[in-house]
Write a protein that holds these residues in place. Structure first.
Motif, PDB file in Angstrom:
ATOM      1  N   PHE A  28       0.958  -1.312   0.025  1.00  0.00           N
ATOM      2  CA  PHE A  28       0.058   0.048  -0.174  1.00  0.00           C
ATOM      3  C   PHE A  28       0.897   1.282  -0.083  1.00  0.00           C
ATOM      4  CE2 PHE A  28      -2.396  -3.566   1.768  1.00  0.00           C
ATOM      5  CZ  PHE A  28      -3.532  -3.395   1.343  1.00  0.00           C
ATOM      6  N   VAL A  29       0.432   2.139  -0.850  1.00  0.00           N
ATOM      7  CA  VAL A  29       1.514   3.405  -1.207  1.00  0.00           C
ATOM      8  C   VAL A  29       0.543   4.403  -1.443  1.00  0.00           C
ATOM      9  CG1 VAL A  29       1.969   2.890  -3.569  1.00  0.00           C
ATOM     10  CG2 VAL A  29       3.457   4.061  -2.137  1.00  0.00           C
ATOM     11  N   GLY A  30       1.147   5.646  -0.999  1.00  0.00           N
ATOM     12  CA  GLY A  30      -0.016   6.771  -1.370  1.00  0.00           C
ATOM     13  C   GLY A  30       0.814   8.116  -0.822  1.00  0.00           C
ATOM     14  N   ARG A  31       0.340   9.305  -1.152  1.00  0.00           N
ATOM     15  CA  ARG A  31       0.815  10.543  -0.496  1.00  0.00           C
ATOM     16  C   ARG A  31       0.735  10.578   0.948  1.00  0.00           C
ATOM     17  NH1 ARG A  31      -1.645  15.172   0.120  1.00  0.00           N
ATOM     18  NH2 ARG A  31      -3.591  14.356  -0.890  1.00  0.00           N
ATOM     19  N   SER A  32       1.521  11.020   1.675  1.00  0.00           N
ATOM     20  CA  SER A  32       1.544  11.371   3.183  1.00  0.00           C
ATOM     21  C   SER A  32       0.354  11.957   3.355  1.00  0.00           C
ATOM     22  CB  SER A  32       2.577  12.285   3.551  1.00  0.00           C
ATOM     23  OG  SER A  32       3.924  11.643   3.105  1.00  0.00           O
ATOM     24  N   ASN A  33      -0.233  11.360   4.571  1.00  0.00           N
ATOM     25  CA  ASN A  33      -1.715  11.711   4.954  1.00  0.00           C
ATOM     26  C   ASN A  33      -2.889  11.331   4.160  1.00  0.00           C
ATOM     27  OD1 ASN A  33      -3.042  13.015   7.253  1.00  0.00           O
ATOM     28  ND2 ASN A  33      -3.183  15.134   6.156  1.00  0.00           N
ATOM     29  N   VAL A  34      -2.471  10.388   3.295  1.00  0.00           N
ATOM     30  CA  VAL A  34      -3.844  10.116   2.470  1.00  0.00           C
ATOM     31  C   VAL A  34      -4.737   9.034   3.095  1.00  0.00           C
ATOM     32  CG1 VAL A  34      -2.748   7.745   1.448  1.00  0.00           C
ATOM     33  CG2 VAL A  34      -4.294   9.313   0.100  1.00  0.00           C
ATOM     34  N   GLY A  35      -4.384   8.807   4.398  1.00  0.00           N
ATOM     35  CA  GLY A  35      -5.216   7.854   5.152  1.00  0.00           C
ATOM     36  C   GLY A  35      -4.815   6.229   5.159  1.00  0.00           C
ATOM     37  N   LYS A  36      -3.642   6.070   4.805  1.00  0.00           N
ATOM     38  CA  LYS A  36      -3.294   4.718   4.600  1.00  0.00           C
ATOM     39  C   LYS A  36      -3.216   3.990   6.139  1.00  0.00           C
ATOM     40  CE  LYS A  36       1.005   4.501   3.265  1.00  0.00           C
ATOM     41  NZ  LYS A  36       1.681   4.514   4.537  1.00  0.00           N
ATOM     42  N   GLN A 112      -2.524   1.833  -4.580  1.00  0.00           N
ATOM     43  CA  GLN A 112      -1.913   3.279  -4.652  1.00  0.00           C
ATOM     44  C   GLN A 112      -3.224   3.949  -4.223  1.00  0.00           C
ATOM     45  OE1 GLN A 112      -0.736   5.341  -8.416  1.00  0.00           O
ATOM     46  NE2 GLN A 112      -0.107   7.054  -7.232  1.00  0.00           N
ATOM     47  N   LEU A 113      -3.169   4.762  -3.100  1.00  0.00           N
ATOM     48  CA  LEU A 113      -4.006   5.425  -2.548  1.00  0.00           C
ATOM     49  C   LEU A 113      -4.140   6.978  -2.952  1.00  0.00           C
ATOM     50  CD1 LEU A 113      -3.889   3.981   0.932  1.00  0.00           C
ATOM     51  CD2 LEU A 113      -4.974   2.893  -0.783  1.00  0.00           C
ATOM     52  N   VAL A 114      -5.120   7.401  -3.212  1.00  0.00           N
ATOM     53  CA  VAL A 114      -5.499   8.717  -3.829  1.00  0.00           C
ATOM     54  C   VAL A 114      -6.527   9.369  -2.955  1.00  0.00           C
ATOM     55  CG1 VAL A 114      -6.134  10.353  -5.636  1.00  0.00           C
ATOM     56  CG2 VAL A 114      -4.596   8.360  -6.081  1.00  0.00           C
ATOM     57  N   ASP A 115      -6.330  10.555  -2.390  1.00  0.00           N
ATOM     58  CA  ASP A 115      -7.431  11.214  -1.366  1.00  0.00           C
ATOM     59  C   ASP A 115      -8.643  11.580  -2.325  1.00  0.00           C
ATOM     60  OD1 ASP A 115      -8.565  13.264  -0.057  1.00  0.00           O
ATOM     61  OD2 ASP A 115      -7.072  13.673   1.423  1.00  0.00           O
ATOM     62  N   GLY A 116      -9.851  10.891  -2.007  1.00  0.00           N
ATOM     63  CA  GLY A 116     -10.650  11.093  -2.800  1.00  0.00           C
ATOM     64  C   GLY A 116     -11.377  12.552  -2.660  1.00  0.00           C
ATOM     65  N   LYS A 117     -11.380  13.259  -1.573  1.00  0.00           N
ATOM     66  CA  LYS A 117     -11.578  14.404  -1.565  1.00  0.00           C
ATOM     67  C   LYS A 117     -10.977  15.707  -2.219  1.00  0.00           C
ATOM     68  CE  LYS A 117     -13.053  18.014   1.790  1.00  0.00           C
ATOM     69  NZ  LYS A 117     -12.963  18.448   3.418  1.00  0.00           N
ATOM     70  N   VAL A 118      -9.371  15.516  -2.053  1.00  0.00           N
ATOM     71  CA  VAL A 118      -8.286  16.297  -2.799  1.00  0.00           C
ATOM     72  C   VAL A 118      -8.278  16.087  -3.953  1.00  0.00           C
ATOM     73  CG1 VAL A 118      -5.984  17.017  -2.670  1.00  0.00           C
ATOM     74  CG2 VAL A 118      -7.040  16.572  -0.536  1.00  0.00           C
ATOM     75  N   GLY A 119      -8.496  14.742  -4.697  1.00  0.00           N
ATOM     76  CA  GLY A 119      -8.188  14.532  -6.185  1.00  0.00           C
ATOM     77  C   GLY A 119      -6.861  14.217  -6.234  1.00  0.00           C
ATOM     78  N   PRO A 138      -0.822  -0.311 -10.547  1.00  0.00           N
ATOM     79  CA  PRO A 138      -1.495  -0.316  -9.273  1.00  0.00           C
ATOM     80  C   PRO A 138      -3.230  -0.414  -9.362  1.00  0.00           C
ATOM     81  CG  PRO A 138       0.083   1.363  -9.324  1.00  0.00           C
ATOM     82  CD  PRO A 138      -0.203   0.792 -11.033  1.00  0.00           C
ATOM     83  N   LEU A 139      -3.607  -0.929  -8.338  1.00  0.00           N
ATOM     84  CA  LEU A 139      -4.976  -0.879  -8.067  1.00  0.00           C
ATOM     85  C   LEU A 139      -5.453   0.389  -7.468  1.00  0.00           C
ATOM     86  CD1 LEU A 139      -7.844  -1.809  -7.798  1.00  0.00           C
ATOM     87  CD2 LEU A 139      -7.228  -3.281  -5.919  1.00  0.00           C
ATOM     88  N   ILE A 140      -6.065   1.314  -7.952  1.00  0.00           N
ATOM     89  CA  ILE A 140      -6.218   2.452  -7.401  1.00  0.00           C
ATOM     90  C   ILE A 140      -7.465   2.631  -6.509  1.00  0.00           C
ATOM     91  CG2 ILE A 140      -6.660   5.066  -7.993  1.00  0.00           C
ATOM     92  CD1 ILE A 140      -3.993   3.769  -9.198  1.00  0.00           C
ATOM     93  N   VAL A 141      -7.363   3.350  -5.245  1.00  0.00           N
ATOM     94  CA  VAL A 141      -8.125   3.331  -4.120  1.00  0.00           C
ATOM     95  C   VAL A 141      -8.354   4.897  -3.795  1.00  0.00           C
ATOM     96  CG1 VAL A 141      -8.928   2.863  -1.975  1.00  0.00           C
ATOM     97  CG2 VAL A 141      -7.894   0.990  -3.221  1.00  0.00           C
ATOM     98  N   ALA A 142      -9.566   5.463  -3.995  1.00  0.00           N
ATOM     99  CA  ALA A 142      -9.760   6.687  -3.496  1.00  0.00           C
ATOM    100  C   ALA A 142     -10.321   6.831  -2.028  1.00  0.00           C
ATOM    101  CB  ALA A 142     -10.871   7.302  -4.377  1.00  0.00           C
ATOM    102  N   THR A 143      -9.558   7.113  -1.122  1.00  0.00           N
ATOM    103  CA  THR A 143      -9.588   7.082   0.301  1.00  0.00           C
ATOM    104  C   THR A 143     -10.546   8.580   0.840  1.00  0.00           C
ATOM    105  OG1 THR A 143      -7.773   8.538   0.988  1.00  0.00           O
ATOM    106  CG2 THR A 143      -7.487   6.088   0.743  1.00  0.00           C
ATOM    107  N   LYS A 144     -11.018   8.329   1.888  1.00  0.00           N
ATOM    108  CA  LYS A 144     -11.935   9.358   2.514  1.00  0.00           C
ATOM    109  C   LYS A 144     -13.073   9.856   1.614  1.00  0.00           C
ATOM    110  CE  LYS A 144      -7.562  11.139   4.210  1.00  0.00           C
ATOM    111  NZ  LYS A 144      -6.634  12.542   4.711  1.00  0.00           N
TER     112      LYS A 144
END
Length: 212
Positions: A28-36, A112-119, A138-144
């Motif tokens: 699992f990987v994503g931008r810092s503070n993405v909710g991982k 790969q996690l992407v912030d669903g609110k921020v985009g 990657p399998l993309i997941v839109a968090t939050k």
């Protein structure tokens, strides 16, 4: 998939600390503070197994969790916005290169996690390009996703898809650690990956798990 046991195994700071036992890995990987960390805790139904906090960049190593004694969940350092000295951020980047540079890396599932609110941000786009250059899809997941009004969620997911340049058929999982939305869908993707690992001859690529 029923989670009977989930335990923290160890933190790897060097390539010689990466397991070499052939156990499948879901990273699992994503931008810092993405909710991982929140995603991992919700996915595993374990409170506090993965560390959470308000300070971005707390994951400073490759953290391994052993699931049911036969699957690794791997919590990778977040990219971007980490409040740390430049030399330490450079070391994180080197550690990521070491992790993805292993011979067995193409055999894992990368989420790969992407912030669903921020985009999807520039960092998300650059990270995806890096993963694709390594032959990973990657399998993309839109968090939050709970922070996005339900009527606007389809538009938000479409915007993420367009920003990342993903194909219309590729799955983007809307996920909420608060409501549990997306938990079953993500587990289906993981189960599909494990099935393809067991029967590789029937799959075009292990990394096509993100495709419908």
């Amino acid at each position: 998939m029923k989670v009977a046991t989930a335990e923290f195994l160890h933190s790897a700071h060097h390539r010689n600390q990466f397991p070499r036992d052939g156990i499948p890995e879901v990273a699992f990987v994503g931008r810092s503070n993405v909710g991982k960390s929140s995603l991992l805790n919700r996915l595993l139904n374990r409170k506090g197994l993965a560390r959470t906090g308000s300070t971005p960049g707390r994951t400073r190593a490759v953290n391994y969790f052993l699931i049911n004694g036969k699957l690794y969940f791997v919590d990778l350092p977040g990219y971007g916005f980490a409040k740390a000295p430049r030399v330490e951020r450079r070391r994180w980047a080197e550690l990521m290169d070491e992790y993805f540079g292993r011979p067995q890396a193409p055999q894992m599932l990368l989420v790969q996690l992407v912030d669903g609110k921020v985009g999807a941000t520039r960092l998300d786009v650059e990270a995806l390009a890096y993963f694709q250059s390594l032959g990973l899809l990657p399998l993309i997941v839109a968090t939050k996703i709970d922070k996005v009004p339900r009527t606007r969620q389809p538009r938000a997911l479409t915007a993420i898809r367009q920003r990342l340049g993903t194909a219309p058929g590729e799955m983007i999982v809307p996920f909420s650690a608060v409501t549990g939305e997306g938990v079953q869908q993500l587990w289906r993707g993981i189960s599909d990956f494990l099935e393809r690992r067991r029967h590789p001859a029937t799959s075009e690529s292990l990394n096509q798990v993100g495709m419908k």
